[in-house]
Design a protein around this motif. Structure first.
Motif, short mmCIF file in Angstrom:
data_model
loop_
_atom_site.label_atom_id
_atom_site.label_comp_id
_atom_site.label_asym_id
_atom_site.label_seq_id
_atom_site.Cartn_x
_atom_site.Cartn_y
_atom_site.Cartn_z
N GLY A 1 0.82 -1.21 0.00
CA GLY A 1 0.00 0.00 0.00
C GLY A 1 0.85 1.25 0.00
O GLY A 1 0.59 2.19 -0.75
N THR B 1 2.30 1.79 -3.50
CA THR B 1 1.45 2.04 -4.67
C THR B 1 0.49 3.21 -4.49
O THR B 1 0.05 3.78 -5.48
CB THR B 1 0.61 0.80 -5.01
N ARG B 2 0.15 3.57 -3.27
CA ARG B 2 -0.85 4.63 -3.09
C ARG B 2 -0.26 5.98 -3.49
O ARG B 2 0.93 6.22 -3.31
CB ARG B 2 -1.30 4.68 -1.63
N ARG B 3 -1.14 6.87 -3.99
CA ARG B 3 -0.63 8.15 -4.49
C ARG B 3 -1.10 9.36 -3.70
O ARG B 3 -0.66 10.48 -3.99
CB ARG B 3 -1.00 8.31 -5.96
N VAL C 1 -8.04 -2.59 2.03
CA VAL C 1 -7.51 -1.29 2.44
C VAL C 1 -6.50 -0.78 1.42
O VAL C 1 -6.48 0.40 1.09
CB VAL C 1 -6.85 -1.39 3.84
N VAL C 2 -5.66 -1.66 0.88
CA VAL C 2 -4.62 -1.17 -0.03
C VAL C 2 -5.05 -1.16 -1.49
O VAL C 2 -4.30 -0.69 -2.33
CB VAL C 2 -3.32 -1.99 0.11
N GLY D 1 -8.91 8.42 -4.76
CA GLY D 1 -7.60 7.82 -4.49
C GLY D 1 -6.59 8.02 -5.60
O GLY D 1 -5.42 8.24 -5.35
N GLU D 2 -7.07 7.95 -6.86
CA GLU D 2 -6.15 8.04 -8.01
C GLU D 2 -6.09 9.48 -8.47
O GLU D 2 -6.89 9.93 -9.28
CB GLU D 2 -6.65 7.14 -9.14
N VAL D 3 -5.11 10.23 -7.96
CA VAL D 3 -5.01 11.64 -8.35
C VAL D 3 -3.67 11.88 -9.01
O VAL D 3 -2.72 11.10 -8.86
CB VAL D 3 -5.15 12.57 -7.13
N SER E 1 4.02 0.42 -12.10
CA SER E 1 4.94 0.10 -11.00
C SER E 1 4.31 -0.88 -10.03
O SER E 1 4.97 -1.34 -9.10
CB SER E 1 5.33 1.38 -10.27
N LYS E 2 3.01 -1.20 -10.24
CA LYS E 2 2.34 -2.03 -9.24
C LYS E 2 2.92 -3.45 -9.15
O LYS E 2 3.10 -3.95 -8.04
CB LYS E 2 0.84 -2.07 -9.53
N ALA F 1 5.97 -3.23 -7.09
CA ALA F 1 5.66 -3.04 -5.67
C ALA F 1 5.20 -4.35 -5.05
O ALA F 1 5.58 -4.69 -3.92
CB ALA F 1 4.58 -1.97 -5.52
#
Lengths: 95, 179
Positions: free
Chosen positions: A17, A20-22, B19-20, B79-81, B89-90, B93
């Motif tokens: 998380g 990857t979170r932005r 959550v992630v 969330g995606e901004v 890249s996921k 990660a």
């Protein structure tokens, strides 16, 4: 023992998380997940080593509360200046 | 492993994955609350009853609600901004997270633990003597830390005063600076 392995997996989910979170808030949520994974392993180890593990988990919870207060304060302050909480927009250290 | 145990651990991992991965920040925070509630149940099952209740009250009740409050205050549910500087890249990660999990697994694998300690249910009667005995200075330090964090949080979000709200003596200083 299965609890300890689960806590390792939860910690890895938190790492995923954070990577990857932005937005800063969602990165912060993932950090909370990692803190709780550590707590779960502390409680699991307490069953083998004694109550000190549970006391340590209690301290981790208290410190997490302090961390959340400061972190969310930082996010709100940054949002006021930059109108954004996306971590890619905040990559340079200018005021 | 009893079926209840398996169910609890499965729920923990499922809500953690939500959550992630959830796109809406509010949904992610709600999934985090679910995760914490299941975790509280696991604590009670692991002879840590006091910690289980603290988990519900402090984590699910206070911390995540603070998160929800800030998300709604900043209209940051999206969330995606912004742009994605690292395209695709996921998987990388995920690979890194898997490496972390494997490292932790390899550490846990060789352990030979006997889960036989009598924890007296993890009730406050058992934790109290420890908290006010060996851990007293840690407890005091954490209390001090909480106070410092409160002061910092208040100082950080203090609104800057507009210029016409300055007191008269400050306004004079402002003029001198301009001249």
């Amino acid at each position: 023992m299965s609890y300890l392995f689960t806590s390792a997996l939860l910690f890895a989910l938190g790492v995923y998380g954070v990577l990857t979170r932005r937005t800063a808030i969602l990165v912060f949520l993932s950090i909370e997940l990692m803190l709780n994974a550590a707590n779960l392993s502390l409680v699991g180890f307490a069953r083998a080593h004694g109550l000190e593990g549970q006391v340590a988990a209690l301290m981790v919870i208290a410190i997490a509360a302090a961390e959340v207060a400061v972190g969310l304060g930082l996010i709100v302050a940054i949002f006021r200046h930059r109108e954004s909480t996306a971590v890619d927009d905040l990559s340079e250290l200018r005021g | 492993m009893s079926p209840w145990e398996a169910l609890a651990l499965l729920l923990l991992l499922a809500t953690g994955a939500l959550v992630v991965t959830l796109r809406n920040a509010i949904h992610a925070a709600l999934a985090l609350i679910l995760n914490f509630l299941v975790l509280a149940g696991v604590y009670v099952g692991l002879d840590a009853r006091f910690l289980g209740f603290i988990q519900v009250i402090v984590y699910a009740g206070a911390i995540v609600v603070l998160f929800l409050f800030v998300i709604m205050l900043l209209f940051a549910a999206q969330g995606e901004v912004g742009f994605d500087p690292l395209v695709r890249s996921k998987p990388l990660a995920a690979l890194l997270a898997l490496g972390v999990a494997l490292a932790l697994f390899s550490g846990l694998w060789g352990l030979n633990l006997a889960f036989t300690k009598d924890l007296q249910g993890g009730l406050p009667q058992a934790l109290g003597p420890l908290l006010y005995g060996d851990w007293l200075f840690v407890l005091l330090a954490v209390g001090f830390l909480l106070m410092a964090a409160t002061v910092v949080a208040v100082a950080l979000v203090q609104p800057t005063r507009p210029l016409d709200a300055l007191r008269p003596e400050e306004r004079k200083e402002e003029k001198e600076v301009v001249r």
